[in-house]
Design a protein around this motif. Structure first.
Motif: not given
Length: 131
Positions: A53-56, A62-78, A123-126
């Motif tokens: 669920g980290l990406v959809s 025009g297809g590709g990938y988007t994030l499954g959650h906000r950037t502040d809700a995804i951690t490096v551990a995830d 988010r912090s990495l971005v």
């Protein structure tokens, strides 16, 4: 936590998606070109990221990938736990006899590394990349 090239590439690719998704879904071929990562390798990683669920994904032109959650809700551990085939634990190769004597040390190190990885958000990495 098993720290490998796969985990490093997954974090890099997720930063790439996060930086560009406002323009629409990000094609893996674009990530492969920008980051110099094999397209087939990215496909395998993004399949696992999608399952967690980290990406959809969006199919078609025009297809590709988007994030499954906000950037502040995804951690490096995830991200790393999604692509690695092992549970979140730092690999330690210890001789069997010494393992019992130093087990508290390895357990403490594993806990600290995991805590750190859980504290670093996409988010912090971005924001670091934008600075």
């Amino acid at each position: 936590m098993r720290l490998s090239t796969k985990g490093r590439f997954a974090v890099t690719a997720m930063i790439d998606v996060a930086l560009r998704e406002k323009l629409g879904p990000v094609p893996l071929s674009d990530i492969a070109e920008r980051q110099q990562i094999s397209l087939s390798y990215l496909e395998q990683m993004f399949s696992k990221l999608r399952q967690q669920g980290l990406v959809s994904s969006t199919r078609g032109p025009g297809g590709g990938y988007t994030l499954g959650h906000r950037t502040d809700a995804i951690t490096v551990a995830d991200i790393i736990s999604a692509v690695e085939d092992a549970p979140l634990k730092v690999s330690t190769q210890v001789v069997a006899d010494a393992q019992d004597m130093a087990q508290d040390l390895w357990d403490s190190m594993n806990a600290k590394v995991l805590d750190f990885m859980q504290s670093v958000t996409l988010r912090s990495l971005v924001l670091e990349q934008l600075a």
